[in-house]
Design a protein around this motif. Structure first.
Motif, PDB file in Angstrom:
ATOM      1  N   HIS A  40     -33.130 -25.311 -32.214  1.00  0.00           N
ATOM      2  CA  HIS A  40     -33.774 -26.168 -33.200  1.00  0.00           C
ATOM      3  C   HIS A  40     -33.542 -27.611 -32.765  1.00  0.00           C
ATOM      4  O   HIS A  40     -32.646 -27.897 -31.961  1.00  0.00           O
ATOM      5  CB  HIS A  40     -33.180 -25.923 -34.592  1.00  0.00           C
ATOM      6  N   PRO A  41     -34.337 -28.549 -33.278  1.00  0.00           N
ATOM      7  CA  PRO A  41     -34.226 -29.944 -32.814  1.00  0.00           C
ATOM      8  C   PRO A  41     -32.866 -30.545 -33.137  1.00  0.00           C
ATOM      9  O   PRO A  41     -32.289 -30.284 -34.184  1.00  0.00           O
ATOM     10  CB  PRO A  41     -35.344 -30.656 -33.588  1.00  0.00           C
ATOM     11  N   GLN A  42     -32.342 -31.358 -32.219  1.00  0.00           N
ATOM     12  CA  GLN A  42     -31.140 -32.122 -32.498  1.00  0.00           C
ATOM     13  C   GLN A  42     -31.522 -33.589 -32.634  1.00  0.00           C
ATOM     14  O   GLN A  42     -32.645 -33.983 -32.336  1.00  0.00           O
ATOM     15  CB  GLN A  42     -30.106 -31.935 -31.383  1.00  0.00           C
ATOM     16  N   TRP A  43     -30.589 -34.384 -33.124  1.00  0.00           N
ATOM     17  CA  TRP A  43     -30.846 -35.802 -33.334  1.00  0.00           C
ATOM     18  C   TRP A  43     -31.300 -36.441 -32.030  1.00  0.00           C
ATOM     19  O   TRP A  43     -30.637 -36.325 -30.992  1.00  0.00           O
ATOM     20  CB  TRP A  43     -29.583 -36.471 -33.869  1.00  0.00           C
ATOM     21  N   VAL A 295     -23.131 -30.710 -35.432  1.00  0.00           N
ATOM     22  CA  VAL A 295     -24.147 -29.679 -35.208  1.00  0.00           C
ATOM     23  C   VAL A 295     -24.138 -29.226 -33.752  1.00  0.00           C
ATOM     24  O   VAL A 295     -24.150 -28.028 -33.453  1.00  0.00           O
ATOM     25  CB  VAL A 295     -25.544 -30.203 -35.590  1.00  0.00           C
ATOM     26  N   HIS A 296     -24.114 -30.197 -32.844  1.00  0.00           N
ATOM     27  CA  HIS A 296     -24.148 -29.881 -31.409  1.00  0.00           C
ATOM     28  C   HIS A 296     -23.009 -28.945 -31.009  1.00  0.00           C
ATOM     29  O   HIS A 296     -23.230 -27.907 -30.380  1.00  0.00           O
ATOM     30  CB  HIS A 296     -24.056 -31.163 -30.590  1.00  0.00           C
ATOM     31  N   TRP A 297     -21.796 -29.292 -31.397  1.00  0.00           N
ATOM     32  CA  TRP A 297     -20.647 -28.500 -30.954  1.00  0.00           C
ATOM     33  C   TRP A 297     -20.519 -27.204 -31.741  1.00  0.00           C
ATOM     34  O   TRP A 297     -20.030 -26.198 -31.206  1.00  0.00           O
ATOM     35  CB  TRP A 297     -19.380 -29.336 -31.020  1.00  0.00           C
ATOM     36  N   PHE A 298     -20.974 -27.183 -32.994  1.00  0.00           N
ATOM     37  CA  PHE A 298     -20.940 -25.939 -33.744  1.00  0.00           C
ATOM     38  C   PHE A 298     -21.889 -24.909 -33.122  1.00  0.00           C
ATOM     39  O   PHE A 298     -21.532 -23.737 -32.952  1.00  0.00           O
ATOM     40  CB  PHE A 298     -21.313 -26.175 -35.205  1.00  0.00           C
ATOM     41  N   VAL A 299     -23.084 -25.344 -32.770  1.00  0.00           N
ATOM     42  CA  VAL A 299     -24.038 -24.438 -32.124  1.00  0.00           C
ATOM     43  C   VAL A 299     -23.492 -23.959 -30.787  1.00  0.00           C
ATOM     44  O   VAL A 299     -23.609 -22.780 -30.429  1.00  0.00           O
ATOM     45  CB  VAL A 299     -25.403 -25.122 -31.949  1.00  0.00           C
ATOM     46  N   SER A 300     -22.858 -24.865 -30.046  1.00  0.00           N
ATOM     47  CA  SER A 300     -22.285 -24.489 -28.760  1.00  0.00           C
ATOM     48  C   SER A 300     -21.200 -23.425 -28.931  1.00  0.00           C
ATOM     49  O   SER A 300     -21.148 -22.440 -28.187  1.00  0.00           O
ATOM     50  CB  SER A 300     -21.704 -25.728 -28.064  1.00  0.00           C
ATOM     51  N   VAL A 301     -20.324 -23.613 -29.925  1.00  0.00           N
ATOM     52  CA  VAL A 301     -19.273 -22.631 -30.205  1.00  0.00           C
ATOM     53  C   VAL A 301     -19.884 -21.280 -30.539  1.00  0.00           C
ATOM     54  O   VAL A 301     -19.476 -20.232 -30.020  1.00  0.00           O
ATOM     55  CB  VAL A 301     -18.372 -23.111 -31.366  1.00  0.00           C
ATOM     56  N   ASP A 334     -32.195 -33.474 -41.900  1.00  0.00           N
ATOM     57  CA  ASP A 334     -33.146 -33.041 -40.879  1.00  0.00           C
ATOM     58  C   ASP A 334     -32.987 -33.874 -39.616  1.00  0.00           C
ATOM     59  O   ASP A 334     -33.000 -33.342 -38.499  1.00  0.00           O
ATOM     60  CB  ASP A 334     -34.581 -33.178 -41.400  1.00  0.00           C
ATOM     61  N   GLU A 335     -32.842 -35.183 -39.790  1.00  0.00           N
ATOM     62  CA  GLU A 335     -32.686 -36.070 -38.638  1.00  0.00           C
ATOM     63  C   GLU A 335     -31.433 -35.718 -37.842  1.00  0.00           C
ATOM     64  O   GLU A 335     -31.440 -35.728 -36.607  1.00  0.00           O
ATOM     65  CB  GLU A 335     -32.613 -37.529 -39.095  1.00  0.00           C
ATOM     66  N   ALA A 336     -30.348 -35.398 -38.553  1.00  0.00           N
ATOM     67  CA  ALA A 336     -29.088 -35.059 -37.883  1.00  0.00           C
ATOM     68  C   ALA A 336     -29.129 -33.684 -37.238  1.00  0.00           C
ATOM     69  O   ALA A 336     -28.258 -33.363 -36.434  1.00  0.00           O
ATOM     70  CB  ALA A 336     -27.934 -35.127 -38.880  1.00  0.00           C
TER      71      ALA A 336
END
Length: 381
Positions: A40-43, A295-301, A334-336
């Motif tokens: 999904h889109p990231q910031w 969000v970035h690191w949670f998805v990575s985990v 949404d932006e984040a």
């Protein structure tokens, strides 16, 4: 076999840093490694935020942030020798966590991040204190014991600033605790994890400096009214898993800042304090980066664990007894990069529901503000 070992570590019931922490094999921190981690889109500004030069604008001038001149925070006494002698990022983080004076903590946080970034120090290994050092004031009480604006002895703008300053001071420690607590596993997490959260700590220290400066301009200071220790309790209970820390702090606590920011700005404008409202608006805008990092690191985990981020997020909130509260600032979230179905059970994330969601969001904000105004304007019981 390697993946089985990782999953076994992740599944182990662990507490704090006394036992090996649940970690995963992570890619090195590069600009190209992040885009493939998301379904999904990231910031859009995440990579720019990472490579931006050091932000020295720690004084709020007549037209906005600028480098310090004679700001209140510049007078804080800091042992710069301890910063200069530190040999790793984790050691620098422990220094910040062990500093009790709020203004000194804010200044030291910036010096620590600056030294690590300029001198290319290693992540290193250190052990965080059980609790960060704190000043004698404010008195820490339960959330129910926090006085209302009319009973606080502070005008509304100072009351709101004091609450925000308390959040920002805790946020400094929350970010550094994440850096230090998981420092033993930097080879598995990768430098990017620590670079991001040290950067967050630097941002939060700047936000505290702005709040403290403005409080002083209004004739008040941090510690002039009681505060709660809820934020640090949330940090403590999420100290046994990387995924839990990311879920509870950036994706819940900091995301709440995205929700509350616009309402605080509107109330300050209504109160007639545009200078404070501008400070709060800038802080709320910069918090998007911190949620995006989470969000970035949670998805990575989750990807390393082989788990679905949405269901994992919800499972962790149930496991750690964390409650999600609206109204939600959907546009900022949404932006984040937080998908709506992570936190809003009524959301379908479909485009044809977008306008209706925005209407509900505005109505919820108006209702919330009316309730708050009604409470503030009602005569004493």
């Amino acid at each position: 076999m390697h993946q089985l070992k990782i999953k076994a570590m992740l599944a182990a019931p662990l507490r704090f840093s006394k036992l090996p922490l649940p970690i995963f094999k992570a890619k090195s921190y590069t600009s190209s490694s992040s885009s493939s981690s998301f379904n999904h889109p990231q910031w859009s500004g995440l990579q720019t935020w990472r490579v931006n030069p050091l932000n020295e604008d720690r004084f709020w001038g007549p037209t906005g942030p600028q480098p310090p001149t004679s700001s209140p925070s510049s007078s804080a006494e800091v042992d710069e020798g301890s910063v200069a002698s530190a040999s790793s990022l984790a050691e620098l983080g422990t220094l910040v966590l062990s500093t009790g004076d709020p203004l000194a903590k804010s200044k030291l946080s910036h010096l620590a991040y600056s030294r690590w970034r300029r001198h290319n120090l290693p992540i290193g290994v250190s052990v965080p204190p059980d609790r960060p050092a704190r000043p004698t004031k404010p008195q820490l009480v339960s959330p129910k014991e926090i006085p209302s604006p009319k009973n606080s002895g502070l005008p509304l703008n100072a009351y709101m600033l004091h609450n925000l300053a308390h959040v920002e001071l805790n946020a400094i420690d929350l970010a550094w605790d994440t850096v230090v607590r998981f420092s033993s596993y930097s080879d598995l997490l990768g430098e990017g994890f620590f670079a991001d959260f040290a950067h967050v700590a630097d941002d939060e220290s700047r936000h505290f400096a702005w709040c403290s400066q403005r409080l002083a301009e209004l004739g008040f200071g941090y510690g002039d009214m009681p505060a709660h220790n809820l934020l640090w309790r949330e940090c403590e209970k999420s100290s046994d898993k990387v995924a839990a820390r990311l879920a509870v702090i950036p994706l819940v606590q900091e995301a709440r800042g995205l929700d509350a920011g616009p309402r605080l700005v509107q109330r300050l404008v209504g109160f007639g304090d545009c200078r404070t409202s501008n400070i709060v608006a800038r802080i709320a805008d910069e918090e998007v980066a911190h949620v995006a990092v989470g969000v970035h690191w949670f998805v990575s985990v989750c990807q390393k664990m082989g788990h679905t981020p949405c269901s994992t997020f919800k499972d962790l909130l149930r496991e750690y007894n964390v409650e999600l509260k609206g109204p939600f600032n959907y546009s900022a979230r949404d932006e984040a990069g937080i998908p709506r179905d992570w936190y809003d059970a009524s959301s379908t994330n479909k485009q044809d529901n977008g306008q209706l969601s925005e209407v509900y969001e505005r109505l919820a904000c108006i209702i919330s503000m009316e309730k708050e105004n009604s409470s503030m304007n009602s005569p004493p019981g």
